[in-house]
Scaffold this motif. Structure first.
Motif, PDB file in Angstrom:
ATOM      1  N   SER A  40      46.773  79.591 -39.279  1.00  0.00           N
ATOM      2  CA  SER A  40      45.457  80.212 -39.202  1.00  0.00           C
ATOM      3  C   SER A  40      44.940  80.467 -40.612  1.00  0.00           C
ATOM      4  CB  SER A  40      45.532  81.535 -38.434  1.00  0.00           C
ATOM      5  OG  SER A  40      46.325  82.477 -39.156  1.00  0.00           O
ATOM      6  N   GLU A  42      43.858  83.238 -41.765  1.00  0.00           N
ATOM      7  CA  GLU A  42      44.429  84.503 -42.232  1.00  0.00           C
ATOM      8  C   GLU A  42      45.836  84.302 -42.793  1.00  0.00           C
ATOM      9  OE1 GLU A  42      43.035  84.020 -39.302  1.00  0.00           O
ATOM     10  OE2 GLU A  42      41.197  85.216 -39.480  1.00  0.00           O
ATOM     11  N   LYS A  43      46.642  83.452 -42.136  1.00  0.00           N
ATOM     12  CA  LYS A  43      48.006  83.214 -42.606  1.00  0.00           C
ATOM     13  C   LYS A  43      48.011  82.454 -43.924  1.00  0.00           C
ATOM     14  CE  LYS A  43      52.544  81.498 -41.200  1.00  0.00           C
ATOM     15  NZ  LYS A  43      53.336  80.820 -40.135  1.00  0.00           N
ATOM     16  N   ILE A  45      45.695  82.481 -46.256  1.00  0.00           N
ATOM     17  CA  ILE A  45      45.276  83.408 -47.301  1.00  0.00           C
ATOM     18  C   ILE A  45      46.400  84.384 -47.652  1.00  0.00           C
ATOM     19  CG2 ILE A  45      43.674  85.291 -47.866  1.00  0.00           C
ATOM     20  CD1 ILE A  45      41.564  83.818 -46.199  1.00  0.00           C
ATOM     21  N   SER A  46      47.128  84.835 -46.628  1.00  0.00           N
ATOM     22  CA  SER A  46      48.241  85.763 -46.850  1.00  0.00           C
ATOM     23  C   SER A  46      49.348  85.121 -47.688  1.00  0.00           C
ATOM     24  CB  SER A  46      48.804  86.234 -45.506  1.00  0.00           C
ATOM     25  OG  SER A  46      49.954  87.030 -45.700  1.00  0.00           O
ATOM     26  N   ILE A  47      49.743  83.905 -47.308  1.00  0.00           N
ATOM     27  CA  ILE A  47      50.795  83.188 -48.049  1.00  0.00           C
ATOM     28  C   ILE A  47      50.327  82.885 -49.464  1.00  0.00           C
ATOM     29  CG2 ILE A  47      52.098  81.013 -48.173  1.00  0.00           C
ATOM     30  CD1 ILE A  47      52.037  80.983 -45.092  1.00  0.00           C
ATOM     31  N   GLY A  49      48.154  84.517 -51.261  1.00  0.00           N
ATOM     32  CA  GLY A  49      48.148  85.754 -52.052  1.00  0.00           C
ATOM     33  C   GLY A  49      49.534  86.218 -52.450  1.00  0.00           C
ATOM     34  N   LYS A  50      50.497  86.102 -51.539  1.00  0.00           N
ATOM     35  CA  LYS A  50      51.863  86.546 -51.837  1.00  0.00           C
ATOM     36  C   LYS A  50      52.520  85.695 -52.919  1.00  0.00           C
ATOM     37  CE  LYS A  50      52.793  88.543 -47.277  1.00  0.00           C
ATOM     38  NZ  LYS A  50      53.541  88.392 -46.000  1.00  0.00           N
ATOM     39  N   ASN A  51      52.195  84.407 -52.946  1.00  0.00           N
ATOM     40  CA  ASN A  51      52.828  83.505 -53.909  1.00  0.00           C
ATOM     41  C   ASN A  51      52.167  83.533 -55.285  1.00  0.00           C
ATOM     42  OD1 ASN A  51      55.049  81.509 -52.688  1.00  0.00           O
ATOM     43  ND2 ASN A  51      53.588  82.060 -51.082  1.00  0.00           N
ATOM     44  N   GLY A 303      49.963  79.874 -55.680  1.00  0.00           N
ATOM     45  CA  GLY A 303      49.497  80.103 -54.319  1.00  0.00           C
ATOM     46  C   GLY A 303      49.442  78.815 -53.526  1.00  0.00           C
TER      47      GLY A 303
END
Length: 438
Positions: A40, A42-43, A45-47, A49-51, A303
């Motif tokens: 998705s 959202e997923k 963007i989350s991954i 951002g975390k990386n 990212g």
């Protein structure tokens, strides 16, 4: 076959060739690749951002070193030395003298670039110190800046591929670790021996590049700073600058941190009171701006790499291609190099590529009968492929940052494409030879 990683990397390259900003290209490509793999928005963007945080230390290091480089440039020492060289050329004004100076410049930059990886491991930090003051000299000599980009690119990549010292030691240790994780332990001193043949690709590529781009190329003379021409350097300024440079190298060596090394050099300038703090602050911030862009690209590339890893399509790519090649040794080796090229072009770091492909290529390489030395050459070369031509690699971003200070050196067309053509293609050829004969 629809593979999210392949599509994302190709899209990133196309967008960069269309002159879209590298950062935006990486983000769009990561988003498209992630969605195609079934994630998705959202997923993704989350991954992503975390990386990003994985490259934070490197990004901060380059920004601070850019500020330090600006302070050295502000001292006027590099401008003064370049001015002396230009005056010497004009006074003699002969074709032979200009050829001699060109050769000296190329050899000096080559040596400096190589030493930046091992003897004085500052990586690309020397570029904003050395290159901008030399632009007027390059213009005077009508040197094609693509030559300088190739020379620096060689010095940034060839040493770590072959020489197990400095950044090369780190690269070889990661290769050794990759083999250990694949339950195929190797001795550390086997790596440089296996990389002798592949590293010759860089040498051949550099020679070809120097021949192809030997013709004069004219550039406009543009002022890149507001300071008047430096005709004299005060002894105190010279002493402060030398102490600052030594402090940077010493602290970086002792702490193994580019951040604290750069801070040490900056503090020497501020404590010396050679200039007012207001003047130094302005120059320091301007220098940070120059290298901060590289930091942002590195953060974005981390990212992008995180999203590509999360898709799982790198593993799928290898499996699908191995089913095509079967037991054909030569075809299998070439395919693995192409995969390594695609992955490194997207990630922008050969160091980060090794863990990804080692776990996949070592078992497959063993299954088609490759010896340990051949496997080392395969992993080392496949990981290095693309580093010289990736728009997100600091090996291309660094040279561009220095050569484009006056806005006359395009990142893609003048740095990435020449480095890709003259280094990656010979690397594939010599890497294939190594994997076949070792």
């Amino acid at each position: 076959m629809v593979n999210a990683v392949v599509i994302a990397v190709i899209l990133m390259i196309i967008l960069c060739l269309c002159r879209l900003n590298v950062v935006i290209s990486l983000f769009i490509s990561a988003l498209v690749g992630g969605i195609l793999s079934g994630m998705s928005v959202e997923k993704v963007i989350s991954i992503f951002g975390k990386n990003i945080v994985d490259g934070a230390e490197v990004a901060l290091s380059y920004s601070l070193l850019g500020g330090f480089a600006a302070l050295i440039s502000y001292s006027g020492i590099t401008d003064y030395l370049v001015g002396k060289i230009i005056n010497a050329i004009h006074s003699e004004n002969s074709r032979l003298s200009r050829i001699k100076v060109k050769i000296i410049i190329i050899v000096a930059l080559l040596a400096m670039s190589i030493m930046s990886q091992n003897l004085i491991p500052v990586h690309i930090a020397f570029i904003p110190i050395v290159i901008p003051p030399l632009l007027s000299l390059f213009n005077d000599l009508n040197i094609d800046r693509r030559v300088i980009g190739l020379v620096i690119g060689f010095g940034l990549c060839w040493p770590y591929v072959l020489i197990p010292y400095g950044f090369g030691q780190i690269y070889h240790q990661i290769i050794q670790s990759g083999f250990q994780k694949a339950h195929h332990p190797i001795e550390f001193n086997m790596i440089w021996k296996a990389m002798i043949i592949p590293s010759m690709g860089y040498i051949v590529g550099l020679i070809l590049g120097l021949i192809v781009y030997r013709k004069p190329r004219k550039y406009e003379e543009r002022n890149i700073n507001d300071r008047a021409t430096v005709t004299e350097v005060k002894p105190y300024i010279l002493v402060v600058t030398i102490i600052a440079i030594l402090a940077t190298f010493i602290v970086q060596t002792l702490t193994d941190s580019m951040i604290f090394g750069a801070l040490a050099g900056v503090l020497v300038f501020f404590i010396s009171r050679a200039y007012s703090w207001h003047e130094l602050d302005e120059q320091f911030v301007d220098g940070i701006k120059i290298m901060a862009y590289i930091g942002v690209v590195i953060l974005t590339a981390n990212g992008f790499a995180g999203v590509m890893n999360a898709t799982g399509d790198i593993d799928n790519l290898v499996k699908s291609l191995t089913s095509i090649t079967g037991d054909h040794k030569l075809l299998s080796i070439v395919i693995m190099y192409i995969i390594g090229l695609i992955v490194t072009l997207g990630i922008g770091s050969s160091f980060a590529t090794i863990p990804i492909i080692a776990s996949l290529f070592i078992p497959f390489g063993s299954s088609i009968g490759l010896d340990t030395m051949a496997l080392i050459a395969l992993i080392g070369t496949a990981s290095a492929l693309g580093d010289s031509g990736s728009p997100a690699s600091d090996s291309t971003l660094g040279p561009t940052a220095g050569l484009n200070m006056d806005g006359q050196h395009d990142h893609i067309r003048d740095t990435c494409i020449p480095n890709f053509l003259f280094y990656n293609i010979p690397l594939i050829i010599f890497g294939t030879i190594a994997a076949m004969v070792l």
